[in-house]
Design a protein around this motif. Structure first.
Motif, PDB file in Angstrom:
ATOM      1  N   VAL A 103       0.859  -1.178   0.000  1.00 40.23           N
ATOM      2  CA  VAL A 103       0.000   0.000   0.000  1.00 40.23           C
ATOM      3  C   VAL A 103       0.901   1.235   0.000  1.00 40.23           C
ATOM      4  N   GLY A 104       0.684   2.121  -0.956  1.00 34.06           N
ATOM      5  CA  GLY A 104       1.555   3.275  -1.121  1.00 34.06           C
ATOM      6  C   GLY A 104       1.178   4.436  -0.221  1.00 34.06           C
ATOM      7  N   LEU A 105       2.007   5.453  -0.253  1.00 32.45           N
ATOM      8  CA  LEU A 105       1.776   6.657   0.534  1.00 32.45           C
ATOM      9  C   LEU A 105       0.430   7.276   0.169  1.00 32.45           C
ATOM     10  N   PHE A 106      -0.402   7.507   1.171  1.00 35.42           N
ATOM     11  CA  PHE A 106      -1.722   8.122   1.032  1.00 35.42           C
ATOM     12  C   PHE A 106      -2.694   7.265   0.221  1.00 35.42           C
ATOM     13  N   ASP A 107      -2.432   5.968   0.084  1.00 33.77           N
ATOM     14  CA  ASP A 107      -3.365   5.086  -0.613  1.00 33.77           C
ATOM     15  C   ASP A 107      -4.636   4.877   0.204  1.00 33.77           C
ATOM     16  N   ASP A 108      -5.694   4.470  -0.500  1.00 39.64           N
ATOM     17  CA  ASP A 108      -6.979   4.200   0.133  1.00 39.64           C
ATOM     18  C   ASP A 108      -6.905   2.921   0.979  1.00 39.64           C
ATOM     19  N   PRO A 109      -7.865   2.732   1.890  1.00 36.47           N
ATOM     20  CA  PRO A 109      -7.866   1.527   2.719  1.00 36.47           C
ATOM     21  C   PRO A 109      -7.938   0.257   1.874  1.00 36.47           C
ATOM     22  N   LEU A 110      -7.148  -0.731   2.245  1.00 37.53           N
ATOM     23  CA  LEU A 110      -7.166  -2.018   1.555  1.00 37.53           C
ATOM     24  C   LEU A 110      -8.282  -2.913   2.098  1.00 37.53           C
ATOM     25  N   ILE A 111      -8.542  -2.822   3.386  1.00 36.50           N
ATOM     26  CA  ILE A 111      -9.624  -3.610   3.979  1.00 36.50           C
ATOM     27  C   ILE A 111     -10.926  -2.832   3.812  1.00 36.50           C
ATOM     28  N   THR A 112     -11.865  -3.411   3.107  1.00 41.97           N
ATOM     29  CA  THR A 112     -13.139  -2.740   2.876  1.00 41.97           C
ATOM     30  C   THR A 112     -14.025  -2.831   4.124  1.00 41.97           C
ATOM     31  N   PRO A 113     -14.945  -1.889   4.309  1.00 40.58           N
ATOM     32  CA  PRO A 113     -15.758  -1.857   5.537  1.00 40.58           C
ATOM     33  C   PRO A 113     -16.599  -3.112   5.759  1.00 40.58           C
ATOM     34  N   ASP A 114     -16.944  -3.825   4.689  1.00 40.02           N
ATOM     35  CA  ASP A 114     -17.780  -5.019   4.829  1.00 40.02           C
ATOM     36  C   ASP A 114     -16.956  -6.283   5.077  1.00 40.02           C
ATOM     37  N   ARG A 115     -15.647  -6.168   5.150  1.00 42.85           N
ATOM     38  CA  ARG A 115     -14.769  -7.324   5.327  1.00 42.85           C
ATOM     39  C   ARG A 115     -14.573  -7.606   6.809  1.00 42.85           C
ATOM     40  N   LEU A 116     -14.932  -8.801   7.254  1.00 42.46           N
ATOM     41  CA  LEU A 116     -14.757  -9.184   8.655  1.00 42.46           C
ATOM     42  C   LEU A 116     -13.281  -9.388   8.950  1.00 42.46           C
ATOM     43  N   THR A 117     -12.818  -8.814  10.049  1.00 38.67           N
ATOM     44  CA  THR A 117     -11.435  -8.981  10.510  1.00 38.67           C
ATOM     45  C   THR A 117     -11.425  -9.774  11.802  1.00 38.67           C
ATOM     46  N   VAL A 118     -10.241 -10.146  12.261  1.00 38.70           N
ATOM     47  CA  VAL A 118     -10.155 -10.847  13.540  1.00 38.70           C
ATOM     48  C   VAL A 118     -10.689  -9.966  14.663  1.00 38.70           C
ATOM     49  N   PRO A 201       6.502   3.857   9.939  1.00 41.84           N
ATOM     50  CA  PRO A 201       7.481   4.659  10.697  1.00 41.84           C
ATOM     51  C   PRO A 201       8.510   5.392   9.856  1.00 41.84           C
ATOM     52  N   ASN A 202       8.757   4.896   8.633  1.00 49.20           N
ATOM     53  CA  ASN A 202       9.751   5.536   7.768  1.00 49.20           C
ATOM     54  C   ASN A 202       9.113   6.413   6.688  1.00 49.20           C
ATOM     55  N   TRP A 203       7.799   6.642   6.807  1.00 48.48           N
ATOM     56  CA  TRP A 203       7.063   7.512   5.888  1.00 48.48           C
ATOM     57  C   TRP A 203       6.334   8.593   6.671  1.00 48.48           C
ATOM     58  N   PRO A 204       6.014   9.714   6.009  1.00 52.47           N
ATOM     59  CA  PRO A 204       5.186  10.722   6.670  1.00 52.47           C
ATOM     60  C   PRO A 204       3.723  10.253   6.738  1.00 52.47           C
ATOM     61  N   SER A 219       4.216  20.216  11.350  1.00 56.94           N
ATOM     62  CA  SER A 219       4.393  21.612  10.936  1.00 56.94           C
ATOM     63  C   SER A 219       5.763  21.887  10.331  1.00 56.94           C
ATOM     64  N   GLU A 220       6.599  20.852  10.212  1.00 58.18           N
ATOM     65  CA  GLU A 220       7.935  21.037   9.644  1.00 58.18           C
ATOM     66  C   GLU A 220       8.356  19.747   8.960  1.00 58.18           C
ATOM     67  N   PHE A 221       9.326  19.846   8.064  1.00 55.25           N
ATOM     68  CA  PHE A 221       9.835  18.636   7.430  1.00 55.25           C
ATOM     69  C   PHE A 221      10.728  17.870   8.405  1.00 55.25           C
ATOM     70  N   LEU A 222      10.664  16.533   8.311  1.00 60.42           N
ATOM     71  CA  LEU A 222      11.614  15.724   9.065  1.00 60.42           C
ATOM     72  C   LEU A 222      13.021  16.157   8.665  1.00 60.42           C
ATOM     73  N   PRO A 223      13.915  16.369   9.624  1.00 60.61           N
ATOM     74  CA  PRO A 223      15.266  16.824   9.278  1.00 60.61           C
ATOM     75  C   PRO A 223      15.952  15.917   8.265  1.00 60.61           C
ATOM     76  N   SER A 233      12.821   6.864   5.041  1.00 59.82           N
ATOM     77  CA  SER A 233      13.072   6.696   3.612  1.00 59.82           C
ATOM     78  C   SER A 233      12.328   7.694   2.740  1.00 59.82           C
ATOM     79  N   MET A 234      11.511   8.561   3.339  1.00 58.67           N
ATOM     80  CA  MET A 234      10.737   9.497   2.542  1.00 58.67           C
ATOM     81  C   MET A 234      10.594  10.821   3.286  1.00 58.67           C
TER      82      MET A 234
END
Length: 522
Positions: A103-118, A201-204, A219-223, A233-234
């Motif tokens: 799943v890429g940066l800012f991608d939509d949810p992969l688990i759909t609302p009708d999908r039962l999870t644990v 953790p390695n993405w915004p 409010s600021e870029f990661l250094p 990494s991003m």
């Protein structure tokens, strides 16, 4: 010890509403803790790699001594997001839109609302549910295409290759407009009462998220100095003074507090703890820096083990240890870029005896540690060599709490209950695993078919045939391609894969639809 008859009326109504069927003889609801390490190799645990493992992992070794260790356990994919989808839904990821990659940066949810999870499964039966850690399964980020350039660093006038890591007023305003609002489609939309963690953790965004809101407004870029070199990494927005080293300890601290608090309530709880480690950023705290005398990744494995120890100690101190089912595993194999060859030169083999690493369809990519502790049910210090998948967690938990899964849930999930009780007969006779490029492998007993000439991932090495067939009993290292000697077996396994695709499931039950047309490699 909690008994379900406390909740009979309310839970019965929920079960009917959600189309699950409760078994009449189920009387006890254990607490459930699922700990998912990130990029931890099969051979990174001393317990699994006694001869060629050089990283001390005393807490996970202790857990193994108290429970059952599976030696033929697999994640659905050799990379992150697809394995997380499969673990939580009991369904192979390639039945969803995620045919390859993550799943890429800012991608939509992969688990759909009708999908039962644990989480949704046990919540129907009166459980408290929480996810603490890395999500990486998409959100409904309120960021349209026109806004996305405002999340990137700016070019400076000095030169085309120079970048400014100073946020403009326009960027700050855009970030404020997004992060001041709720973010839908995350864990609390698919069965979890509560969420705390970092999406990746390695993405915004470089901040913590609680339930559906960021804690603070980035409010600021990661250094710039925190990017690259196996750290972040991003580039992207961060809250002020964000420390990568704080992520893992904070997650485990929150997990321990959740266990302590939840144990005091009448309802049982499920905690899904997808750790951010030992995946990059390799942000090792001072106490563990250089501790392994191997490399920074090995230090981080040791710190991860210690933090898991804090969580295990919290379970013990809560008074609920005897009534808590713990599952520990990893989302895929060890990443080669953390210095895997360097570690091997020093005698530590992160994939153990298996070929390949994270991303690969060879065993090192998806054969993972899998430990289950359940006092009174699972024999301490036991081992199972049977083939199991992380997708099997869904059906197993359904058995644990005494409900029947509907036909449109857990389509690829087989219950491990008989194995946990000491039976040594197979619970599944086939399995499918994928590389980062979506290349599938099919397991059928001791046989493994790969529909590609190579790893399907980052590791080099090609067969002189278009496909690969291995007997893992006689050739666990996948060194001898037998496809020319056993062409009938290869054809049989191709047909098996096609059947699994067409039926929309690998378990008995009504035929189900896949979400998309599944990519064929036949």
């Amino acid at each position: 010890m909690r008994r379900r008859n406390i909740y009979t009326l309310a839970i019965g109504a929920l079960a009917v509403a959600c189309n699950t069927e409760k078994a009449p003889d189920a009387v006890q609801d254990p607490n459930i803790v699922i700990i998912l390490a990130d990029d931890l190799g099969y051979g990174d645990l001393q317990h699994y790699n006694t001869e060629r493992g050089k990283i001390p992992t005393p807490n996970l070794d202790r857990l193994a001594a108290q429970g059952m260790s599976f030696t033929d356990a697999h994640s659905s994919s050799a990379v992150c997001s697809p394995s997380r989808y499969s673990l939580l839904t009991g369904r192979y990821h390639w039945r969803s839109r995620l045919q390859k990659g993550i799943v890429g940066l800012f991608d939509d949810p992969l688990i759909t609302p009708d999908r039962l999870t644990v989480a949704g499964l046990v919540k129907q039966q009166g459980y408290q549910t929480a996810c603490i850690g890395k999500w990486h399964l998409g959100w409904d980020w309120p960021i349209d295409d026109a806004m996305r350039p405002l999340w990137k660093v700016n070019k400076t006038v000095e030169g085309e290759d120079d970048e400014s890591f100073v946020a403009t007023d326009e960027q700050k305003e855009a970030w404020q407009s997004v992060y001041a609002n709720s973010i839908d489609g995350g864990p609390t939309a698919v069965g979890f009462d509560h969420y705390f963690g970092t999406d990746v953790p390695n993405w915004p965004p470089y901040c913590f998220i609680e339930d559906d809101r960021t804690i603070g407004i980035p409010s600021e870029f990661l250094p710039k100095e925190l990017l690259g070199n196996n750290m972040a990494s991003m580039a992207g927005p961060a809250v002020s003074d964000w420390k990568l080293e704080n992520i893992l300890p904070e997650l485990c601290s929150r997990a321990a507090k959740y266990i302590t608090k939840s144990a005091q309530k009448d309802e049982p709880f499920l905690l899904y703890l997808p750790l951010t480690s030992p995946h990059t950023p390799l942000a090792v705290n001072e106490a563990w820096d250089g501790k392994s005398k191997l490399n920074r990744y090995a230090d981080f494995v040791m710190e991860t083990d210690a933090q898991i120890g804090r969580v295990l100690d919290a379970i013990e101190k809560s008074g609920e240890s005897d009534n808590t089912l713990i599952i520990f595993t990893s989302d895929n194999g060890c990443a080669p870029y953390i210095g895997a060859k360097e570690l091997e030169a020093k005698g530590h083999f992160p994939s153990g005896p298996w070929r390949g690493y994270k991303s690969d369809v060879w065993e090192g990519g998806h054969r993972v540690p899998f430990i289950v502790k359940w006092p009174g049910v699972v024999k301490a210090g036991s081992t199972s060599d049977q083939l199991v998948q992380q997708v099997d967690i869904m059906a197993t938990l359904a058995d644990v709490i005494g409900v029947k899964l509907p036909d449109n849930a857990g389509e690829d999930s087989f219950s491990l209950m008989s194995l946990l009780k000491g039976n040594d007969r197979p619970v599944r006779d086939n399995a499918v695993n994928s590389s980062i490029r979506g290349v599938p492998s099919v397991r059928q007993g001791e046989w493994k078919l790969i529909l590609d000439s190579g790893s399907g991932g980052w590791t080099k090495g090609e067969s002189d045939q278009e496909i690969q067939l291995y007997n893992l009993t006689t050739d666990p290292g996948e060194t001898t391609n037998l496809v020319l000697e056993y062409p009938e077996k290869a054809e049989e396994m191709k047909k098996l894969l096609e059947e699994l695709i067409v039926r929309g499931r690998s378990t008995p039950g009504e035929v189900q639809d896949n979400d998309v047309e599944v990519v064929r490699y036949l």
